[in-house]
Design a protein around this motif. Structure first.
Motif, PDB file in Angstrom:
ATOM      1  N   CYS A   2      -3.830  -2.577 -16.143  1.00 24.46           N
ATOM      2  CA  CYS A   2      -2.587  -3.269 -15.806  1.00 24.46           C
ATOM      3  C   CYS A   2      -2.770  -3.953 -14.452  1.00 24.46           C
ATOM      4  O   CYS A   2      -3.391  -3.387 -13.540  1.00 24.46           O
ATOM      5  CB  CYS A   2      -1.461  -2.246 -15.740  1.00 24.46           C
TER       6      CYS A   2
ATOM      7  N   THR B 130      -1.059  -4.355 -11.911  1.00 25.69           N
ATOM      8  CA  THR B 130      -0.589  -3.654 -10.714  1.00 25.69           C
ATOM      9  C   THR B 130      -1.234  -2.284 -10.530  1.00 25.69           C
ATOM     10  O   THR B 130      -0.864  -1.549  -9.622  1.00 25.69           O
ATOM     11  CB  THR B 130       0.943  -3.488 -10.755  1.00 25.69           C
ATOM     12  N   ASN B 131      -2.187  -1.933 -11.381  1.00 21.38           N
ATOM     13  CA  ASN B 131      -2.776  -0.593 -11.322  1.00 21.38           C
ATOM     14  C   ASN B 131      -3.537  -0.341 -10.024  1.00 21.38           C
ATOM     15  O   ASN B 131      -3.451   0.740  -9.446  1.00 21.38           O
ATOM     16  CB  ASN B 131      -3.719  -0.387 -12.502  1.00 21.38           C
ATOM     17  N   TYR B 132      -4.304  -1.338  -9.584  1.00 18.95           N
ATOM     18  CA  TYR B 132      -5.172  -1.121  -8.418  1.00 18.95           C
ATOM     19  C   TYR B 132      -4.443  -1.466  -7.121  1.00 18.95           C
ATOM     20  O   TYR B 132      -3.746  -2.473  -7.026  1.00 18.95           O
ATOM     21  CB  TYR B 132      -6.461  -1.936  -8.555  1.00 18.95           C
ATOM     22  N   TRP B 133      -4.644  -0.602  -6.127  1.00 13.49           N
ATOM     23  CA  TRP B 133      -3.988  -0.770  -4.840  1.00 13.49           C
ATOM     24  C   TRP B 133      -4.406  -2.070  -4.152  1.00 13.49           C
ATOM     25  O   TRP B 133      -5.459  -2.639  -4.464  1.00 13.49           O
ATOM     26  CB  TRP B 133      -4.304   0.409  -3.923  1.00 13.49           C
TER      27      TRP B 133
ATOM     28  N   ARG C  32       1.761   5.621  -0.295  1.00 12.96           N
ATOM     29  CA  ARG C  32       0.582   6.332  -0.773  1.00 12.96           C
ATOM     30  C   ARG C  32       0.005   7.222   0.312  1.00 12.96           C
ATOM     31  O   ARG C  32      -0.023   8.442   0.180  1.00 12.96           O
ATOM     32  CB  ARG C  32      -0.470   5.324  -1.250  1.00 12.96           C
TER      33      ARG C  32
ATOM     34  N   TRP D  94       5.650   0.313  -9.557  1.00 11.55           N
ATOM     35  CA  TRP D  94       4.509  -0.434 -10.088  1.00 11.55           C
ATOM     36  C   TRP D  94       4.046   0.178 -11.406  1.00 11.55           C
ATOM     37  O   TRP D  94       4.413   1.311 -11.743  1.00 11.55           O
ATOM     38  CB  TRP D  94       3.370  -0.450  -9.071  1.00 11.55           C
TER      39      TRP D  94
ATOM     40  N   THR E  75       0.897   1.369 -14.035  1.00 15.57           N
ATOM     41  CA  THR E  75      -0.433   1.973 -13.914  1.00 15.57           C
ATOM     42  C   THR E  75      -1.150   1.977 -15.256  1.00 15.57           C
ATOM     43  O   THR E  75      -0.550   1.769 -16.318  1.00 15.57           O
ATOM     44  CB  THR E  75      -0.330   3.414 -13.403  1.00 15.57           C
ATOM     45  N   GLY E  76      -2.469   2.263 -15.188  1.00 15.12           N
ATOM     46  CA  GLY E  76      -3.267   2.408 -16.393  1.00 15.12           C
ATOM     47  C   GLY E  76      -3.416   1.111 -17.154  1.00 15.12           C
ATOM     48  O   GLY E  76      -3.324   0.018 -16.596  1.00 15.12           O
TER      49      GLY E  76
ATOM     50  N   CYS F  32       0.585  -0.043 -18.277  1.00 14.59           N
ATOM     51  CA  CYS F  32       1.567  -0.293 -17.203  1.00 14.59           C
ATOM     52  C   CYS F  32       2.656   0.778 -17.138  1.00 14.59           C
ATOM     53  O   CYS F  32       3.834   0.482 -16.879  1.00 14.59           O
ATOM     54  CB  CYS F  32       2.203  -1.681 -17.339  1.00 14.59           C
TER      55      CYS F  32
ATOM     56  N   ARG G 181       5.479   3.942 -12.197  1.00 15.92           N
ATOM     57  CA  ARG G 181       5.552   4.946 -11.152  1.00 15.92           C
ATOM     58  C   ARG G 181       6.322   4.363  -9.977  1.00 15.92           C
ATOM     59  O   ARG G 181       6.566   3.143  -9.918  1.00 15.92           O
ATOM     60  CB  ARG G 181       4.148   5.363 -10.706  1.00 15.92           C
TER      61      ARG G 181
END
Length: 405
Positions: free
Chosen positions: A204, A206-209, A269, A326, A328-329, A332, A335
């Motif tokens: 997704c 937006t998964n990565y910071w 985070r 956002w 994740t995975g 999406c 979280r």
């Protein structure tokens, strides 16, 4: 959220590129000549984190024994990575993430190359120039692959931009095989950078910071300048402005608060990664600035507002926080962060002098929290001064020596 970028100036307004060109005509500073497109053009060299004017300033101040530059120089000399006796340990394959990790070998050698390059450029001592050259040549003659799990993209980003900076300083040095080094950067590092920006490892968007995108565009920009490749410079700058992932400026810094503060994407985070992101924003903007592109000022000095927010909180003060959500995975899954994280609060990283000296010294703006954090970390060291693990090598550092004006 609107983009009130300060780069949206009238068509007849002078660009930073043209201002620098005019300055060269009267012998002031470094300039960037306009270009008309295509992939090859004459970049400013040296023109990544440091220009020749920067090196002239460092050399003059250190020779005169003037602080804070002398204190920064002493910090550099005391770092074991800056010793001219450093011997490279090049590998054919570098692994970050998963079984067989050996990437510490790479980041230690990169920082040794950079620190020796600084010592040569400032002192003129050929022993350090030879050491930096030998490290760079050793790696370009052997490295074939950067691999591992998803963390391979972090390695390609962080060590890509750092390696390019060391090589940029050594450009033209006797015996340095710049063309072979460029080939390594284009064949080993850039393909991973480009793949990550385009595909984000199949996740997704937006998964990565934010720091994943930020280290990647740092590498693309640095490689573009090193290789005089306008297409790569444009790719990095355009991603900073409008990229799909969390490293683009409006997503890395999603919320504005009163008092000239702006919330960084990773604030909920932990503070170590948040400060890493601020440092990567600073290095990216500085490299672009030295090519005549003002991203520091983008969206009403948004980077400054984020630096002030992060510095203020990590100095022990309160800051406002907006809930951040956002996906994740690969699907999406949602979280959220509802509060700012205290993890790693008050960590020290050598990132503040660069940002503070741009906004305060170059632009005449107030940056009280950033200045206070710079003073707290003084004098800034580099790789090897902040622990043996990878986080201590995320930034090239030594901003007290290299960026104070």
């Amino acid at each position: 959220m609107t983009d009130d970028s300060s780069t949206n100036t009238p068509s007849n307004a002078p660009s930073r590129r043209n201002v620098l060109k005019a300055a060269l005509a009267v012998g002031v500073g470094a300039a960037v000549l306009p270009h008309t497109g295509g992939t090859a053009y004459a970049a400013t060299h040296p023109g990544l984190l440091h220009t020749q004017a920067d090196f002239d300033r460092m050399k003059a101040r250190v020779s005169a024994g003037t602080n804070p530059w002398k204190a920064g120089w002493d910090k550099l000399v005391a770092n074991r990575h800056s010793a001219s006796s450093w011997v490279a340990n090049p590998q054919e394959t570098i692994i970050r993430g998963g079984d067989g990790q050996n990437y510490g070998i790479l980041y230690n050698d990169i920082h040794a190359a950079y620190q020796n390059a600084l010592r040569w450029k400032i002192s003129g001592d050929a022993a350090h120039g030879d050491a930096a050259r030998n490290i760079l040549n050793a790696w370009s003659g052997r490295l074939k692959t950067v691999t591992g799990n998803a963390d391979r993209f972090l390695a390609a980003g962080i060590y890509g931009y750092q390696f390019a900076n060391a090589a940029e300083i050594m450009r033209g040095y006797s015996g340095f095989d710049l063309n072979r080094f460029k080939t390594m950067m284009l064949n080993v590092f850039y393909p991973l950078n480009n793949d990550f920006l385009r595909n984000h490892n199949g996740a997704c968007i937006t998964n990565y910071w934010a720091n994943w995108d930020l280290c990647t565009i740092n590498s693309v920009l640095a490689i573009g300048v090193l290789c005089d490749d306008q297409a790569k410079i444009d790719q990095a700058v355009n991603y900073f402005k409008t990229g799909a992932g969390n490293g683009s400026i409006m997503k890395a810094i999603p919320f504005l608060h009163s008092g000239g503060l702006a919330q960084f994407q990773e604030s909920g985070r932990d503070q170590g990664h948040t400060m890493m992101g601020i440092g990567l924003l600073g290095s990216f903007c500085e490299m672009a600035w030295n090519q005549g592109i003002d991203l520091y000022g983008y969206s009403n000095n948004r980077v400054l507002q984020a630096a002030e927010y992060v510095a203020r909180y990590n100095l022990g003060n309160t800051v406002p926080f907006t809930t951040y959500r956002w996906g994740t995975g690969t699907n999406c899954a949602q979280r959220e962060h509802t509060v700012i994280s205290e993890a790693g609060r008050g960590d020290n990283r050598p990132i503040w002098a660069l940002i503070r000296n741009h906004y305060v010294k170059r632009r005449g703006l107030a940056a009280p929290n950033t200045t206070a954090y710079m003073d707290r970390v003084y004098p800034e060291g580099g790789g090897g001064d902040y622990g043996p693990n990878s986080g201590g090598f995320d930034h090239l550092g030594f901003g007290t020596l290299t960026h104070v004006r």
